[in-house]
Design a protein around this motif. Structure first.
Motif, PDB file in Angstrom:
ATOM      1  N   THR A  92       0.823  -1.213   0.000  1.00 24.42           N
ATOM      2  CA  THR A  92       0.000   0.000   0.000  1.00 24.42           C
ATOM      3  C   THR A  92       0.856   1.261   0.000  1.00 24.42           C
ATOM      4  OG1 THR A  92      -0.178   0.062   2.417  1.00 24.42           O
ATOM      5  CG2 THR A  92      -1.856  -1.194   1.212  1.00 24.42           C
ATOM      6  N   SER A  93       2.144   1.146   0.337  1.00 26.16           N
ATOM      7  CA  SER A  93       3.026   2.310   0.316  1.00 26.16           C
ATOM      8  C   SER A  93       3.670   2.534  -1.050  1.00 26.16           C
ATOM      9  CB  SER A  93       4.127   2.173   1.372  1.00 26.16           C
ATOM     10  OG  SER A  93       3.588   2.290   2.668  1.00 26.16           O
ATOM     11  N   ALA A  94       3.452   1.621  -1.984  1.00 18.78           N
ATOM     12  CA  ALA A  94       4.073   1.756  -3.299  1.00 18.78           C
ATOM     13  C   ALA A  94       3.736   3.080  -3.976  1.00 18.78           C
ATOM     14  CB  ALA A  94       3.695   0.574  -4.189  1.00 18.78           C
ATOM     15  N   PRO A  95       2.475   3.560  -3.925  1.00 16.83           N
ATOM     16  CA  PRO A  95       2.195   4.856  -4.559  1.00 16.83           C
ATOM     17  C   PRO A  95       3.048   5.995  -4.000  1.00 16.83           C
ATOM     18  CG  PRO A  95       0.147   3.696  -4.139  1.00 16.83           C
ATOM     19  CD  PRO A  95       1.227   2.916  -3.449  1.00 16.83           C
ATOM     20  N   ALA A  96       3.338   5.953  -2.709  1.00 22.23           N
ATOM     21  CA  ALA A  96       4.180   6.985  -2.112  1.00 22.23           C
ATOM     22  C   ALA A  96       5.603   6.903  -2.650  1.00 22.23           C
ATOM     23  CB  ALA A  96       4.170   6.863  -0.592  1.00 22.23           C
ATOM     24  N   VAL A  97       6.103   5.681  -2.827  1.00 20.29           N
ATOM     25  CA  VAL A  97       7.458   5.489  -3.353  1.00 20.29           C
ATOM     26  C   VAL A  97       7.548   6.027  -4.777  1.00 20.29           C
ATOM     27  CG1 VAL A  97       9.196   3.768  -3.952  1.00 20.29           C
ATOM     28  CG2 VAL A  97       7.804   3.465  -1.895  1.00 20.29           C
ATOM     29  N   ILE A  98       6.586   5.665  -5.597  1.00 19.39           N
ATOM     30  CA  ILE A  98       6.608   6.070  -7.006  1.00 19.39           C
ATOM     31  C   ILE A  98       6.422   7.574  -7.140  1.00 19.39           C
ATOM     32  CG2 ILE A  98       5.416   5.806  -9.211  1.00 19.39           C
ATOM     33  CD1 ILE A  98       4.735   2.900  -8.272  1.00 19.39           C
ATOM     34  N   GLU A  99       5.539   8.144  -6.322  1.00 19.95           N
ATOM     35  CA  GLU A  99       5.313   9.582  -6.381  1.00 19.95           C
ATOM     36  C   GLU A  99       6.556  10.347  -5.955  1.00 19.95           C
ATOM     37  OE1 GLU A  99       2.670  12.970  -7.021  1.00 19.95           O
ATOM     38  OE2 GLU A  99       2.684  10.877  -7.655  1.00 19.95           O
ATOM     39  N   SER A 100       7.245   9.867  -4.930  1.00 23.76           N
ATOM     40  CA  SER A 100       8.492  10.502  -4.503  1.00 23.76           C
ATOM     41  C   SER A 100       9.495  10.539  -5.648  1.00 23.76           C
ATOM     42  CB  SER A 100       9.075   9.750  -3.304  1.00 23.76           C
ATOM     43  OG  SER A 100      10.384  10.186  -3.007  1.00 23.76           O
ATOM     44  N   LEU A 101       9.622   9.434  -6.355  1.00 25.06           N
ATOM     45  CA  LEU A 101      10.567   9.364  -7.467  1.00 25.06           C
ATOM     46  C   LEU A 101      10.134  10.271  -8.612  1.00 25.06           C
ATOM     47  CD1 LEU A 101      13.063   8.050  -8.724  1.00 25.06           C
ATOM     48  CD2 LEU A 101      11.629   6.101  -9.368  1.00 25.06           C
ATOM     49  N   ASP A 102       8.856  10.213  -8.965  1.00 26.75           N
ATOM     50  CA  ASP A 102       8.356  11.047 -10.063  1.00 26.75           C
ATOM     51  C   ASP A 102       8.604  12.531  -9.801  1.00 26.75           C
ATOM     52  OD1 ASP A 102       7.399   9.020 -11.711  1.00 26.75           O
ATOM     53  OD2 ASP A 102       5.369   9.096 -10.908  1.00 26.75           O
ATOM     54  N   ARG A 103       8.253  12.971  -8.606  1.00 20.85           N
ATOM     55  CA  ARG A 103       8.351  14.403  -8.314  1.00 20.85           C
ATOM     56  C   ARG A 103       9.810  14.838  -8.165  1.00 20.85           C
ATOM     57  NH1 ARG A 103       4.077  13.267  -9.487  1.00 20.85           N
ATOM     58  NH2 ARG A 103       5.139  13.813 -11.421  1.00 20.85           N
ATOM     59  N   ALA A 104      10.663  13.981  -7.655  1.00 19.50           N
ATOM     60  CA  ALA A 104      12.080  14.332  -7.556  1.00 19.50           C
ATOM     61  C   ALA A 104      12.681  14.531  -8.940  1.00 19.50           C
ATOM     62  CB  ALA A 104      12.835  13.245  -6.788  1.00 19.50           C
ATOM     63  N   VAL A 105      12.324  13.667  -9.875  1.00 24.50           N
ATOM     64  CA  VAL A 105      12.809  13.841 -11.250  1.00 24.50           C
ATOM     65  C   VAL A 105      12.260  15.132 -11.840  1.00 24.50           C
ATOM     66  CG1 VAL A 105      12.802  12.872 -13.584  1.00 24.50           C
ATOM     67  CG2 VAL A 105      13.163  11.386 -11.617  1.00 24.50           C
ATOM     68  N   ASP A 106      10.999  15.425 -11.581  1.00 23.77           N
ATOM     69  CA  ASP A 106      10.424  16.690 -12.051  1.00 23.77           C
ATOM     70  C   ASP A 106      11.246  17.883 -11.555  1.00 23.77           C
ATOM     71  OD1 ASP A 106       8.350  15.359 -13.311  1.00 23.77           O
ATOM     72  OD2 ASP A 106       6.879  15.756 -11.717  1.00 23.77           O
ATOM     73  N   LEU A 107      11.618  17.850 -10.288  1.00 27.40           N
ATOM     74  CA  LEU A 107      12.373  18.962  -9.710  1.00 27.40           C
ATOM     75  C   LEU A 107      13.721  19.123 -10.389  1.00 27.40           C
ATOM     76  CD1 LEU A 107      11.590  18.378  -5.917  1.00 27.40           C
ATOM     77  CD2 LEU A 107      10.734  20.248  -7.350  1.00 27.40           C
ATOM     78  N   VAL A 108      14.398  18.007 -10.659  1.00 30.01           N
ATOM     79  CA  VAL A 108      15.702  18.078 -11.308  1.00 30.01           C
ATOM     80  C   VAL A 108      15.550  18.577 -12.740  1.00 30.01           C
ATOM     81  CG1 VAL A 108      17.699  16.741 -12.070  1.00 30.01           C
ATOM     82  CG2 VAL A 108      16.691  16.289  -9.836  1.00 30.01           C
ATOM     83  N   GLN A 109      14.576  18.062 -13.455  1.00 27.29           N
ATOM     84  CA  GLN A 109      14.402  18.474 -14.845  1.00 27.29           C
ATOM     85  C   GLN A 109      13.975  19.939 -14.952  1.00 27.29           C
ATOM     86  OE1 GLN A 109      11.746  15.341 -16.326  1.00 27.29           O
ATOM     87  NE2 GLN A 109      13.497  14.387 -17.351  1.00 27.29           N
ATOM     88  N   ALA A 110      13.290  20.450 -13.931  1.00 31.74           N
ATOM     89  CA  ALA A 110      12.874  21.852 -13.941  1.00 31.74           C
ATOM     90  C   ALA A 110      13.959  22.791 -13.428  1.00 31.74           C
ATOM     91  CB  ALA A 110      11.611  22.025 -13.092  1.00 31.74           C
ATOM     92  N   GLY A 111      15.073  22.247 -12.914  1.00 29.88           N
ATOM     93  CA  GLY A 111      16.141  23.077 -12.378  1.00 29.88           C
ATOM     94  C   GLY A 111      15.941  23.488 -10.935  1.00 29.88           C
ATOM     95  N   ALA A 112      14.858  23.005 -10.287  1.00 33.35           N
ATOM     96  CA  ALA A 112      14.632  23.327  -8.879  1.00 33.35           C
ATOM     97  C   ALA A 112      15.540  22.520  -7.957  1.00 33.35           C
ATOM     98  CB  ALA A 112      13.175  23.082  -8.509  1.00 33.35           C
ATOM     99  N   ALA A 113      16.106  21.443  -8.461  1.00 32.87           N
ATOM    100  CA  ALA A 113      17.122  20.654  -7.758  1.00 32.87           C
ATOM    101  C   ALA A 113      18.257  20.416  -8.737  1.00 32.87           C
ATOM    102  CB  ALA A 113      16.547  19.335  -7.260  1.00 32.87           C
TER     103      ALA A 113
END
Length: 343
Positions: A92-113
């Motif tokens: 049941t925690s899998a969605p949290a794991v995947i969302e963490s990864l998705d959003r972290a990549v978004d931040l890097v690709q946007a230059g926020a990280a």
């Protein structure tokens, strides 16, 4: 102020949350660059209470993290709650794991990280939730593929100050390796390694050493023909391209100190051939870094460690090394600071 590193929390039932807490706790003594955890702040708060760690945690936007990092662990909150208990993986925690990864990549690709650091995930847990990729590496390649374009070819490198290694084949049965080895595979792998060692690590002329597949690198073909028919032609072709490649070399004599001084990266034919010496030499300081991507990604060179999760016995050294290396490589994109990869 520089953008922070984006750190995923990985599998909630594993040691990822607690080594993130430990990395922040020891940030001054261990020279940890500013990072922003991406995920569920309550997960970190629960783990801190369990371990008796007095660590302030502040939910914030990623662009605020660098200013917060000195006095609190910044967390960019995303996704559902991560509910799994330490040592008890819960799908049941899998969605949290995947969302963490998705959003972290978004931040890097946007230059926020400025770079991505990933804590270990449990593949069986995310597979059950429909995650369609074999692991982080394949997922990241897909995220970096332009619409209608070609996916980048990621290459896994395990790096430490003592040794940097790249396996040409990774998670495949040993019996399948000979058929997978081709001149094209070895040359493509070496080109990516050469390019990123120049661009990311600042080496003017990376020295690449190829291990032979067979004992004694095949003994001139008497112990198998792959080294003469695949590895040697690949090395010779790379040298004609101007890449400093050598081999095939007997793997049993490649990893002592004197031999390591003669090259920057060892390219092996299969997973254990090069990961065993890498982990023997620097088990707690090894970093998994993905070459071939348009941004920097590093990860601890270990798994979820369910058996010790929540006990306080986890060693955060590999995550700390991953954070430090990510910051250095991200700075190298601009300043080309030299980092000696091995030797």
């Amino acid at each position: 102020m520089d953008a922070p590193l984006a750190l995923t929390l990985g599998e909630p039932a594993g040691i990822g949350p607690e080594i993130a807490l430990m990395a922040w706790r020891d940030r001054a003594a261990r020279h940890i660059p500013a990072f922003c955890a991406v995920g569920d702040p309550e997960l970190l708060e629960r783990r801190a209470r369990l371990l008796g760690l007095d660590i302030p945690i502040t939910a914030c936007a990623a662009h605020e993290a660098a200013g917060i990092f000195a006095h609190a662990l910044p967390v960019h909150p995303v996704g559902p709650r991560a509910t799994a208990a330490p040592g008890a993986p819960d799908e049941t925690s899998a969605p949290a794991v995947i969302e963490s990864l998705d959003r972290a990549v978004d931040l890097v690709q946007a230059g926020a990280a400025r770079a991505l650091v990933t804590a270990p995930l449990a593949k069986s847990v995310v597979y059950a939730a429909g995650f369609p990729f074999p692991g982080h590496t394949e997922y990241l390649a897909a995220r970096c593929t332009p619409p209608g374009g070609t996916a980048p070819r990621p290459v896994m490198m395990i790096w430490s100050p003592e040794l940097a290694v790249v396996p040409a084949t990774i998670h495949v049965p040993l019996a399948a390796v000979p058929a997978l080895l081709t001149v094209d595979l070895l040359m493509e792998t070496a080109r990516i390694v050469d390019r990123d060692m120049r661009a990311r690590f600042g080496l003017e002329r990376p020295r690449l050493a190829f291990a032979g597949l067979n004992p004694h690198a095949g003994e001139d073909g008497t112990l198998g023909r792959e080294d003469e028919e695949v590895v040697r032609p690949a090395v010779e072709a790379l040298r004609r391209e101007g890449i400093d490649a050598r081999g095939p070399l007997p793997a049993d004599t490649m990893f002592h100190a004197e031999a390591r001084a003669g090259y920057d990266v060892a390219i092996g034919m299969y997973h254990d051939q090069v990961l065993i010496p890498a982990k023997a030499l620097a088990f707690h300081e090894g970093v998994n870094t993905t070459l071939g991507l348009p941004f920097v990604r590093t990860s601890p060179d270990h798994g979820t460690a369910f058996g010790i999760a929540g006990t306080g016995r986890a060693d955060p050294s590999s995550l700390m090394a991953a954070l430090r290396l990510a910051a250095r490589l991200a700075a190298g994109d601009h300043g080309r600071a030299r980092i000696q990869a091995a030797g």
